[in-house]
Design a protein around this motif. Structure first.
Motif, PDB file in Angstrom:
ATOM      1  N   HIS A 285      -5.613  -4.723  12.145  1.00 31.43           N
ATOM      2  CA  HIS A 285      -4.748  -4.904  10.986  1.00 31.43           C
ATOM      3  C   HIS A 285      -5.509  -5.201   9.695  1.00 31.43           C
ATOM      4  O   HIS A 285      -4.905  -5.223   8.624  1.00 31.43           O
ATOM      5  N   THR A 286      -6.812  -5.413   9.781  1.00 29.56           N
ATOM      6  CA  THR A 286      -7.571  -5.886   8.624  1.00 29.56           C
ATOM      7  C   THR A 286      -7.491  -4.930   7.447  1.00 29.56           C
ATOM      8  O   THR A 286      -7.340  -5.340   6.299  1.00 29.56           O
ATOM      9  N   MET A 287      -7.639  -3.644   7.696  1.00 30.48           N
ATOM     10  CA  MET A 287      -7.596  -2.650   6.631  1.00 30.48           C
ATOM     11  C   MET A 287      -6.309  -1.831   6.676  1.00 30.48           C
ATOM     12  O   MET A 287      -6.251  -0.733   6.135  1.00 30.48           O
ATOM     13  N   GLY A 288      -5.273  -2.399   7.260  1.00 29.35           N
ATOM     14  CA  GLY A 288      -4.013  -1.687   7.373  1.00 29.35           C
ATOM     15  C   GLY A 288      -3.406  -1.319   6.031  1.00 29.35           C
ATOM     16  O   GLY A 288      -2.710  -0.302   5.912  1.00 29.35           O
ATOM     17  N   PHE A 289      -3.678  -2.144   5.013  1.00 28.82           N
ATOM     18  CA  PHE A 289      -3.112  -1.847   3.692  1.00 28.82           C
ATOM     19  C   PHE A 289      -3.618  -0.514   3.143  1.00 28.82           C
ATOM     20  O   PHE A 289      -2.963   0.108   2.305  1.00 28.82           O
ATOM     21  N   LEU A 290      -4.792  -0.067   3.606  1.00 29.27           N
ATOM     22  CA  LEU A 290      -5.330   1.195   3.110  1.00 29.27           C
ATOM     23  C   LEU A 290      -4.499   2.390   3.568  1.00 29.27           C
ATOM     24  O   LEU A 290      -4.519   3.443   2.925  1.00 29.27           O
ATOM     25  N   ALA A 291      -3.762   2.231   4.657  1.00 29.09           N
ATOM     26  CA  ALA A 291      -2.878   3.309   5.083  1.00 29.09           C
ATOM     27  C   ALA A 291      -1.786   3.525   4.038  1.00 29.09           C
ATOM     28  O   ALA A 291      -1.413   4.669   3.727  1.00 29.09           O
ATOM     29  N   GLU A 292      -1.277   2.450   3.465  1.00 28.80           N
ATOM     30  CA  GLU A 292      -0.267   2.587   2.412  1.00 28.80           C
ATOM     31  C   GLU A 292      -0.885   3.104   1.127  1.00 28.80           C
ATOM     32  O   GLU A 292      -0.271   3.879   0.392  1.00 28.80           O
TER      33      GLU A 292
END
Length: 447
Positions: A285-292
């Motif tokens: 989940h650490t870089m999950g924001f990059l998917a958005e």
């Protein structure tokens, strides 16, 4: 210390670095497995567009300070320092970086080097790569070889690559021994004498700097484009909003331009590779924001297509559409993951007759999607157009005036995908101009 330098890989990064190293006074040899590319470079012919690099290449091929080969044996026996500048494209089976070319280059060198040498990675790689490459070197190195490894990430901007190499805004060196640092200090002596900040660190930090920078820039672009989605829905001026944010020293104005999104060979693949690598490390989940961030970016392309459809009263099929610019940015011929080219293709697939003109990108775009009509100049592209789309902010397009297009187009309708035109001027001339982040109300009775 008189150093001889090799650069492995003669793509955008490799050729730029090789030519600039020659400009700094070093003897340089570039190596690649593609004989056709080596033949062209040996003749001083640059296979892509980058301002100023063609002259630098020709200058040092003629001087003899820069040469090219396909022979790894020659390179390994001749050079003291080997820069790795091969590509790390997105893997075909996922979002991770394809490391085959980096691994192969290091293996080829390690099996051939005798004596003392330094291998320096410049390619953008997943964190942990250098430690893994140390094992590859240890496995393949000859008993008579003393091979050190360092990581020295590149921070080139297409269109400014020569300047960014010769006068970088910072230098980062990841290494584990004093010799590697000392050698790279010699190579970059001119930049260091000009007080360029130098960060000497471990492998992992050096590997993360480039992907962290690209992730931040991508996030900043998608941040303002997410607010563009709001102003497109409810109203407001996205450019004034960005200006107001930019006065905050903690934020800054750069990369806050709403538009059709980012593309090219770095930002898209790097944020995807970073997500893939952190997932491999158990940090799901650490870089999950990059998917958005990625999703917002891709939505900008669909926004332009929907806007074109609305401006043409849902009559995309058979419509004459002119697309100005297909490279992902100006001063480049790079169409990799270009939002402009993607939009042109989407419009074509929707049934529109799409005529494209780009000052440098037509050839590369045609190689990727030959079914579009590639016009030789701007006038030919906009002839009888029902709608004009400005999608790459080349100077030739930014300086356009309504009178330049009015005698040519079929209708005075334009989408400014980069918010670079003076909206009031165009509207005063009777044009229906829509920019990014602008709430759009269709006008009736337009020419």
């Amino acid at each position: 210390m008189s150093l001889k330098i090799s650069v492995v890989g003669t793509g955008y990064l490799g050729v730029t670095h090789a030519a600039c190293m020659a400009e700094l006074g070093f003897e340089v040899i570039g190596v690649d497995v593609d004989p056709a590319k080596i033949k062209a470079l040996s003749a001083g012919k640059l296979p892509f567009h980058e301002p100023g690099l063609d002259r630098l290449l020709e200058k040092h091929v003629e001087s003899g300070r820069l040469r090219f080969t396909t022979d790894y044996d020659e390179v390994a026996s001749w050079a003291d320092v080997h820069f790795i500048g091969v590509g790390t494209p997105q893997r075909a089976d996922g979002h991770g970086a394809d490391m085959r070319f980096v691994d192969a280059s290091v293996t080829e060198l390690a099996t051939r080097i005798r004596g003392k040498a330094l291998i320096v990675g410049k390619s953008t790689v997943p964190v942990g790569t250098a430690r893994r490459l140390e094992s590859i070197i240890g496995t393949h190195a000859h008993p008579d070889a003393q091979i050190s490894l360092a990581w020295n990430p590149e921070f080139l901007r297409e269109g400014f690559a020569v300047k960014d190499t010769m006068s970088p805004d910072r230098l980062v060196i990841g290494c584990t021994d004093a010799h590697s640092e000392e050698t790279l200090r010699v190579i970059y002596a001119q930049a260091l004498e000009a007080n360029t900040p130098l960060i000497v660190t471990d492998f992992e930090t050096a590997e993360l700097v480039k992907v962290a920078a690209n992730a931040f820039l991508a996030t900043k672009i998608s941040f303002i484009n997410s607010f563009a989605e709001v102003t497109e829905t409810i109203g407001g001026d996205i450019t004034v909003l960005a200006d107001a944010l930019g006065y905050d020293a903690r934020i800054g104005r750069k990369f806050l331009n709403a538009g059709v999104g980012f593309g090219g060979g770095c930002l898209p693949k790097d944020i995807r590779a970073l997500q893939a690598r952190t997932s491999e490390l158990g940090l799901t989940h650490t870089m999950g924001f990059l998917a958005e961030v990625d999703e917002i970016n891709l939505r900008r392309r669909e926004r332009v297509v929907r806007l074109a459809q609305t401006m043409l009263k849902d009559q995309l099929a058979g419509a004459q559409i002119a697309v100005l610019g297909v490279t992902f940015k100006p001063d480049s011929d790079d169409v990799r993951d270009s939002p402009a080219l993607d939009i042109a293709v989407r419009l074509f697939n929707a049934g529109a007759e799409v005529s494209v003109y780009d000052p440098k990108g037509n050839t590369n775009a045609a190689a990727r999607f030959p079914r579009l009509n590639y016009a030789p100049d701007l006038a030919a592209a906009v002839q009888n157009a029902d709608l004009v789309l400005l999608l790459t902010e080349w100077d030739e397009f930014k300086t356009l005036l309504p009178a330049d297009l009015e005698p040519l187009v079929g209708a005075r309708k334009i989408i400014d995908g980069r918010n670079v035109l003076n909206r009031s001027r165009w509207e005063a001339a009777g044009w229906e101009l829509v920019g990014m982040g602008q709430h759009y109300t269709p006008l009736d009775g337009q020419l």
